[in-house]
Design a protein around this motif. Structure first.
Motif, PDB file in Angstrom:
ATOM      1  N   ASP A  86       0.801  -1.214   0.000  1.00  0.00           N
ATOM      2  CA  ASP A  86       0.000   0.000   0.000  1.00  0.00           C
ATOM      3  C   ASP A  86       0.841   1.275   0.000  1.00  0.00           C
ATOM      4  OD1 ASP A  86      -2.274  -1.522   0.047  1.00  0.00           O
ATOM      5  OD2 ASP A  86      -2.407  -1.537   2.235  1.00  0.00           O
ATOM      6  N   SER A  87       2.152   1.179  -0.105  1.00  0.00           N
ATOM      7  CA  SER A  87       2.989   2.369   0.003  1.00  0.00           C
ATOM      8  C   SER A  87       2.765   3.326  -1.162  1.00  0.00           C
ATOM      9  CB  SER A  87       4.465   1.969   0.075  1.00  0.00           C
ATOM     10  OG  SER A  87       4.838   1.304  -1.117  1.00  0.00           O
ATOM     11  N   ALA A  88       2.380   2.829  -2.308  1.00  0.00           N
ATOM     12  CA  ALA A  88       2.143   3.718  -3.441  1.00  0.00           C
ATOM     13  C   ALA A  88       0.898   4.568  -3.230  1.00  0.00           C
ATOM     14  CB  ALA A  88       2.008   2.905  -4.721  1.00  0.00           C
ATOM     15  N   TRP A  89      -0.018   4.133  -2.353  1.00  0.00           N
ATOM     16  CA  TRP A  89      -1.269   4.849  -2.138  1.00  0.00           C
ATOM     17  C   TRP A  89      -1.243   5.727  -0.882  1.00  0.00           C
ATOM     18  CZ3 TRP A  89      -3.984   4.633  -6.351  1.00  0.00           C
ATOM     19  CH2 TRP A  89      -3.864   3.529  -7.169  1.00  0.00           C
ATOM     20  N   GLN A  90      -0.118   5.781  -0.174  1.00  0.00           N
ATOM     21  CA  GLN A  90      -0.031   6.585   1.043  1.00  0.00           C
ATOM     22  C   GLN A  90       0.158   8.059   0.688  1.00  0.00           C
ATOM     23  OE1 GLN A  90       3.118   4.947   3.356  1.00  0.00           O
ATOM     24  NE2 GLN A  90       1.959   3.107   3.915  1.00  0.00           N
ATOM     25  N   ARG A  91      -0.286   8.919   1.606  1.00  0.00           N
ATOM     26  CA  ARG A  91      -0.125  10.360   1.411  1.00  0.00           C
ATOM     27  C   ARG A  91       1.330  10.739   1.614  1.00  0.00           C
ATOM     28  NH1 ARG A  91      -4.952  13.967   3.390  1.00  0.00           N
ATOM     29  NH2 ARG A  91      -6.648  12.767   2.530  1.00  0.00           N
ATOM     30  N   PRO A  92       1.788  11.789   0.924  1.00  0.00           N
ATOM     31  CA  PRO A  92       3.153  12.262   1.185  1.00  0.00           C
ATOM     32  C   PRO A  92       3.255  12.867   2.577  1.00  0.00           C
ATOM     33  CG  PRO A  92       2.058  13.604  -0.492  1.00  0.00           C
ATOM     34  CD  PRO A  92       1.122  12.506  -0.138  1.00  0.00           C
ATOM     35  N   GLY A  93       4.496  13.068   3.000  1.00  0.00           N
ATOM     36  CA  GLY A  93       4.747  13.624   4.335  1.00  0.00           C
ATOM     37  C   GLY A  93       4.273  15.066   4.440  1.00  0.00           C
ATOM     38  N   PRO A  94       4.500  15.704   5.611  1.00  0.00           N
ATOM     39  CA  PRO A  94       3.998  17.063   5.841  1.00  0.00           C
ATOM     40  C   PRO A  94       4.585  18.088   4.886  1.00  0.00           C
ATOM     41  CG  PRO A  94       5.116  16.207   7.807  1.00  0.00           C
ATOM     42  CD  PRO A  94       5.165  15.150   6.774  1.00  0.00           C
TER      43      PRO A  94
ATOM     44  N   GLY B  52       5.391  17.587   1.819  1.00  0.00           N
ATOM     45  CA  GLY B  52       5.082  17.219   0.444  1.00  0.00           C
ATOM     46  C   GLY B  52       6.089  16.255  -0.153  1.00  0.00           C
ATOM     47  N   GLU B  53       7.141  15.923   0.644  1.00  0.00           N
ATOM     48  CA  GLU B  53       8.144  14.996   0.109  1.00  0.00           C
ATOM     49  C   GLU B  53       7.689  13.557   0.318  1.00  0.00           C
ATOM     50  OE1 GLU B  53       8.796  15.562   4.314  1.00  0.00           O
ATOM     51  OE2 GLU B  53       8.816  17.039   2.740  1.00  0.00           O
ATOM     52  N   LEU B  54       8.176  12.702  -0.509  1.00  0.00           N
ATOM     53  CA  LEU B  54       7.846  11.287  -0.407  1.00  0.00           C
ATOM     54  C   LEU B  54       8.794  10.625   0.568  1.00  0.00           C
ATOM     55  CD1 LEU B  54       7.333  10.478  -4.184  1.00  0.00           C
ATOM     56  CD2 LEU B  54       5.569  10.812  -2.470  1.00  0.00           C
ATOM     57  N   GLY B  55       8.316   9.659   1.273  1.00  0.00           N
ATOM     58  CA  GLY B  55       9.164   8.923   2.199  1.00  0.00           C
ATOM     59  C   GLY B  55      10.105   7.986   1.449  1.00  0.00           C
ATOM     60  N   PRO B  56      11.078   7.411   2.131  1.00  0.00           N
ATOM     61  CA  PRO B  56      12.020   6.517   1.456  1.00  0.00           C
ATOM     62  C   PRO B  56      11.341   5.245   0.958  1.00  0.00           C
ATOM     63  CG  PRO B  56      12.387   6.493   3.827  1.00  0.00           C
ATOM     64  CD  PRO B  56      11.360   7.554   3.545  1.00  0.00           C
ATOM     65  N   GLU B  57      10.242   4.858   1.597  1.00  0.00           N
ATOM     66  CA  GLU B  57       9.553   3.644   1.175  1.00  0.00           C
ATOM     67  C   GLU B  57       8.806   3.841  -0.138  1.00  0.00           C
ATOM     68  OE1 GLU B  57       6.983   3.265   4.383  1.00  0.00           O
ATOM     69  OE2 GLU B  57       8.483   2.502   5.761  1.00  0.00           O
ATOM     70  N   SER B  58       8.311   5.051  -0.358  1.00  0.00           N
ATOM     71  CA  SER B  58       7.470   5.287  -1.526  1.00  0.00           C
ATOM     72  C   SER B  58       8.219   6.008  -2.634  1.00  0.00           C
ATOM     73  CB  SER B  58       6.233   6.069  -1.114  1.00  0.00           C
ATOM     74  OG  SER B  58       6.628   7.305  -0.553  1.00  0.00           O
ATOM     75  N   ALA B  59       9.506   5.862  -2.690  1.00  0.00           N
ATOM     76  CA  ALA B  59      10.285   6.503  -3.752  1.00  0.00           C
ATOM     77  C   ALA B  59       9.922   5.859  -5.086  1.00  0.00           C
ATOM     78  CB  ALA B  59      11.774   6.340  -3.475  1.00  0.00           C
ATOM     79  N   PRO B  60       9.908   6.643  -6.168  1.00  0.00           N
ATOM     80  CA  PRO B  60       9.549   6.057  -7.467  1.00  0.00           C
ATOM     81  C   PRO B  60      10.588   5.022  -7.894  1.00  0.00           C
ATOM     82  CG  PRO B  60      10.348   8.307  -7.733  1.00  0.00           C
ATOM     83  CD  PRO B  60      10.228   8.046  -6.268  1.00  0.00           C
ATOM     84  N   PRO B  61      10.192   4.053  -8.647  1.00  0.00           N
ATOM     85  CA  PRO B  61      11.149   3.026  -9.066  1.00  0.00           C
ATOM     86  C   PRO B  61      12.198   3.617 -10.002  1.00  0.00           C
ATOM     87  CG  PRO B  61       9.066   2.745 -10.204  1.00  0.00           C
ATOM     88  CD  PRO B  61       8.862   3.811  -9.172  1.00  0.00           C
ATOM     89  N   ALA B  62      13.309   2.934 -10.086  1.00  0.00           N
ATOM     90  CA  ALA B  62      14.399   3.400 -10.943  1.00  0.00           C
ATOM     91  C   ALA B  62      13.965   3.334 -12.409  1.00  0.00           C
ATOM     92  CB  ALA B  62      15.631   2.534 -10.729  1.00  0.00           C
ATOM     93  N   VAL B  63      14.447   4.284 -13.205  1.00  0.00           N
ATOM     94  CA  VAL B  63      14.094   4.356 -14.616  1.00  0.00           C
ATOM     95  C   VAL B  63      14.933   3.338 -15.393  1.00  0.00           C
ATOM     96  CG1 VAL B  63      14.034   5.863 -16.630  1.00  0.00           C
ATOM     97  CG2 VAL B  63      13.537   6.791 -14.362  1.00  0.00           C
ATOM     98  N   PRO B  64      14.303   2.505 -16.210  1.00  0.00           N
ATOM     99  CA  PRO B  64      15.094   1.533 -16.977  1.00  0.00           C
ATOM    100  C   PRO B  64      15.926   2.247 -18.033  1.00  0.00           C
ATOM    101  CG  PRO B  64      12.803   1.455 -17.641  1.00  0.00           C
ATOM    102  CD  PRO B  64      12.886   2.381 -16.463  1.00  0.00           C
ATOM    103  N   PRO B  65      17.018   1.655 -18.466  1.00  0.00           N
ATOM    104  CA  PRO B  65      17.847   2.308 -19.476  1.00  0.00           C
ATOM    105  C   PRO B  65      17.089   2.454 -20.790  1.00  0.00           C
ATOM    106  CG  PRO B  65      18.576   0.056 -19.115  1.00  0.00           C
ATOM    107  CD  PRO B  65      17.536   0.357 -18.081  1.00  0.00           C
ATOM    108  N   VAL B  66      17.400   3.522 -21.510  1.00  0.00           N
ATOM    109  CA  VAL B  66      16.729   3.813 -22.764  1.00  0.00           C
ATOM    110  C   VAL B  66      17.441   3.059 -23.884  1.00  0.00           C
ATOM    111  CG1 VAL B  66      16.086   5.634 -24.376  1.00  0.00           C
ATOM    112  CG2 VAL B  66      16.075   6.076 -21.923  1.00  0.00           C
ATOM    113  N   GLY B  67      16.678   2.507 -24.837  1.00  0.00           N
ATOM    114  CA  GLY B  67      17.259   1.800 -25.982  1.00  0.00           C
ATOM    115  C   GLY B  67      17.120   0.299 -25.816  1.00  0.00           C
ATOM    116  N   TYR B  68      17.303  -0.368 -26.901  1.00  0.00           N
ATOM    117  CA  TYR B  68      17.164  -1.824 -26.919  1.00  0.00           C
ATOM    118  C   TYR B  68      18.539  -2.451 -26.803  1.00  0.00           C
ATOM    119  CZ  TYR B  68      15.918  -6.485 -28.585  1.00  0.00           C
ATOM    120  OH  TYR B  68      15.736  -7.828 -28.704  1.00  0.00           O
ATOM    121  N   SER B  69      18.730  -3.264 -25.788  1.00  0.00           N
ATOM    122  CA  SER B  69      20.034  -3.873 -25.575  1.00  0.00           C
ATOM    123  C   SER B  69      20.153  -5.229 -26.248  1.00  0.00           C
ATOM    124  CB  SER B  69      20.292  -4.011 -24.080  1.00  0.00           C
ATOM    125  OG  SER B  69      19.323  -4.852 -23.497  1.00  0.00           O
TER     126      SER B  69
END
Length: 100
Positions: A4-12, A14-31
């Motif tokens: 449920d961490s993706a559905w939790q409210r941000p902290g006071p 407006g920052e996101l907690g360490p648990e709800s950080a967005p996932p890492a961006v995959p590399p661009v391009g076809y390997s």
């Protein structure tokens, strides 16, 4: 990270907690496709039964085939002419019924 961490409210602030950080961006391009190992040399099952060779086809009488096709074409044209004559007679009957 809980489910449920993706559905939790941000902290006071407006920052996101360490648990709800967005996932890492995959590399661009076809390997490319993933590497694969070739199959072993004996991966097919052994074959014990050999199929028989194909048989010879029966000889064809081309003149007889042509004669039968001509007879079939004549019969088809005859049936079509009879059907057309019946339709003409019926349409004449219906038209005469409307006119008279």
């Amino acid at each position: 990270m809980s489910d449920d961490s993706a559905w939790q409210r941000p902290g006071p602030g407006g920052e996101l907690g360490p648990e709800s950080a967005p996932p890492a961006v995959p590399p661009v391009g076809y390997s490319g496709p993933p590497p694969s190992d070739p199959p072993p040399a004996d991966w097919r099952p052994p074959t014990y039964v050999q199929p028989p060779p194909p048989r010879q086809l029966a000889p064809q009488d081309v003149d007889k085939i042509e004669a039968q096709e001509k007879e079939a074409r004549t019969l088809t044209y005859g049936v079509a002419l009879v059907a057309a004559a019946v339709l003409v007679v019926l349409s004449c009957l219906l038209c005469s019924r409307v006119l008279f």
